[in-house]
Write a protein that holds these residues in place. Structure first.
Motif, PDB file in Angstrom:
ATOM      1  N   VAL A  26       0.851  -8.567   2.951  1.00 10.00           N
ATOM      2  CA  VAL A  26       0.825  -8.802   1.503  1.00 10.00           C
ATOM      3  C   VAL A  26      -0.616  -9.110   1.105  1.00 10.00           C
ATOM      4  CG1 VAL A  26       1.522 -10.361  -0.350  1.00 10.00           C
ATOM      5  CG2 VAL A  26       3.209  -9.610   1.326  1.00 10.00           C
ATOM      6  N   TYR A  52      -3.926  -7.240   4.606  1.00 12.50           N
ATOM      7  CA  TYR A  52      -3.815  -5.828   4.971  1.00 12.50           C
ATOM      8  C   TYR A  52      -5.002  -5.410   5.840  1.00 12.50           C
ATOM      9  CZ  TYR A  52      -3.544  -0.737   3.727  1.00 12.50           C
ATOM     10  OH  TYR A  52      -3.472   0.635   3.716  1.00 12.50           O
ATOM     11  N   ASP A 103      -0.687   1.985   1.451  1.00 10.91           N
ATOM     12  CA  ASP A 103      -0.896   1.109   0.292  1.00 10.91           C
ATOM     13  C   ASP A 103      -0.529   1.908  -0.954  1.00 10.91           C
ATOM     14  OD1 ASP A 103      -1.625  -0.715  -1.600  1.00 10.91           O
ATOM     15  OD2 ASP A 103      -3.762  -0.726  -1.133  1.00 10.91           O
ATOM     16  N   SER A 105       4.331  -2.043  -3.094  1.00 11.07           N
ATOM     17  CA  SER A 105       3.605  -3.240  -2.676  1.00 11.07           C
ATOM     18  C   SER A 105       4.193  -4.521  -3.253  1.00 11.07           C
ATOM     19  CB  SER A 105       2.130  -3.132  -3.090  1.00 11.07           C
ATOM     20  OG  SER A 105       2.023  -2.977  -4.505  1.00 11.07           O
ATOM     21  N   LYS A 116       1.239  -2.362   3.086  1.00  8.89           N
ATOM     22  CA  LYS A 116       1.015  -3.477   2.162  1.00  8.89           C
ATOM     23  C   LYS A 116       2.203  -3.511   1.208  1.00  8.89           C
ATOM     24  CE  LYS A 116      -2.354  -3.481  -1.034  1.00  8.89           C
ATOM     25  NZ  LYS A 116      -1.738  -3.827  -2.348  1.00  8.89           N
ATOM     26  N   SER A 117       3.130  -4.433   1.470  1.00 10.90           N
ATOM     27  CA  SER A 117       4.378  -4.456   0.709  1.00 10.90           C
ATOM     28  C   SER A 117       5.034  -5.822   0.829  1.00 10.90           C
ATOM     29  CB  SER A 117       5.335  -3.371   1.227  1.00 10.90           C
ATOM     30  OG  SER A 117       6.614  -3.513   0.666  1.00 10.90           O
TER      31      SER A 117
END
Length: 426
Positions: free
Chosen positions: A252, A257, A363, A368, A395-396
């Motif tokens: 996150v 990341y 990403d 995200s 990135k989530s």
């Protein structure tokens, strides 16, 4: 300070009691604490700051009926109100009712099916539900419901007036995916669990009462064994085991990341960033993977290692190329795995052909945030199955929340056996 400590202790006691169903509170016995250490970890932390959140539902992914029954004995507590989906096997239903005791209750749901012929293949059918079970099968603490199909589970658990259940909701859900749904697809499983938790929480005015979901699903168990929380990888508390298949690391924020790069990327790796934007992260990945710099950005590198950045925005890619001319960027759609493969091989050559890509960073806007879990898992599955990279970093927030919640029961059991062996040796 001592007065504040006493007040805090009292408040915590009240908070824990709030999860005991009112109808059973007077007779409920002290509850057992699950042994698994992972379940006791603090809830998700954003930006290094702990936030007050309602209790997180722990997902326990099992690969077999034996694992599921073991998980029931560990995580289901006396006095619990439990929902079971896929009650074809009597052993699981028995384990649930034994665990909840006379102060608890269970709602057992299965689709309509013919009862087994006990005269034929008795060894196989002895574990299945039979005619007459509704008369003498734990009738003091359970209700059995048959539905026309899988899609009617919502009505059976939440909207029938003739089903006894607590106003506070269910404390646990037990699911046998292949039995109740007819398939073992991870997207079907995730969708079911998320919808159950949402319905069980009602309007959201109260804390989530569902403490644990126990799921028998080989596909979800496989995902749980490969999914990692980025902070745990960075801190060293969680190791990546390559033998399990493509590892997935959920982060996150841009900082976290990028912090994964030293733990994931190796010299000589062929990498790709999907959703590279202006290319800053792509450059950092490229520097970590490259053995040597490219002399001409228009020609493929002759040495292994590097990263290509992909984005669907034409103007964004144009800006990235101007800003970082020594790194490769292309307009590409991350949901088209063939396009990822073609554009990567155009710019980066492998010394060996063991795999097409080593590492993929993702990403993508829309994935995200807190929503979009099904779309994110779908993308991760397509990349893992088609390109077979060693690792995917995404990135989530929604995927990292899943990584915080889901636990493969095989790891739980191994830890328990190790603790038991350690105690016996002492």
């Amino acid at each position: 300070m001592s007065i504040l400590l006493v007040i805090y202790t009292i408040l915590m006691c009240h908070a824990s009691n709030a999860f005991t169903p009112k109808s059973f509170a007077a007779v409920a016995r002290p509850r057992r604490t699950p042994i698994h250490l992972e379940a006791a970890l603090p809830t998700d932390v954003e930006g290094g700051k702990k936030r007050h959140k309602s209790p997180t539902t722990k997902w326990i992914a099992c690969s077999s009926t034996k694992e599921m029954n073991r998980a029931i004995s560990i995580y289901i507590q006396e006095g619990d109100v439990v929902a079971e989906l896929g009650s074809q096997l009597r052993a699981s239903s028995t384990s649930i009712n034994e665990a909840v005791g006379p102060s608890g209750f269970s709602v057992l749901v299965d689709i309509e099916r013919k009862s087994p012929n006990v005269k034929k293949d008795q060894d196989r059918t002895s574990a299945m539900r039979r005619n007459g079970d509704e008369i003498d099968f734990y009738t003091d603490r359970s209700t059995f419901i048959e539905t026309k199909g899988f899609e009617f589970w919502r009505h059976a658990l939440f909207f029938r007036n003739d089903v006894r259940r607590s106003k506070e909701g269910y404390n646990a859900l037990v699911v046998d995916m292949s039995t109740v749904a007819g398939n073992d697809l991870e997207l079907t499983c995730i969708s079911l669990v998320k919808e159950f938790v949402a319905l069980n929480a009602g309007s959201g005015e109260r804390d989530n009462p569902c403490r644990v979901v126990i799921v028998k699903s080989k596909s979800l168990h496989s995902l749980a064994r490969r999914l990692h929380h980025a902070q745990k990888v960075i801190s060293g508390s969680q190791s990546i085991i390559e033998e399990r298949g493509t590892s997935i690391i959920a982060a996150v924020g841009v900082e976290q990341y990028r912090q994964t790069i030293p733990f994931v990327v190796r010299k000589g790796d062929v990498c790709c960033e999907v959703g590279c934007h202006l290319g800053t992260s792509t450059v950092l990945i490229d520097e970590a993977a490259s053995n040597s710099r490219k002399a001409d950005v228009d020609q493929p590198t002759t040495s292994a290692g590097g990263c290509i950045g992909l984005d669907i925005g034409t103007s964004i890619i144009r800006s990235a190329k101007q800003k970082y001319p020594m790194v490769s960027f292309e307009v590409g759609n991350g949901f088209k795995t063939g396009e990822i493969s073609r554009l990567t091989s155009k710019h980066l050559h492998r010394v060996d052909s063991s795999r097409m890509l080593d590492v993929v960073y993702v990403d993508v806007g829309g994935l995200s945030g807190p929503e979009g879990l099904l779309e994110a898992v779908s993308l991760l599955s397509s990349i893992a199955n088609a390109l077979e990279p060693r690792c995917i970093v995404i990135k989530s927030l929604c995927v990292r929340r899943l990584a915080s919640s889901i636990v493969p029961f095989s790891d739980v059991w191994r830890e328990m056996k190790a603790l038991q062996n350690g105690r016996s040796s002492d």
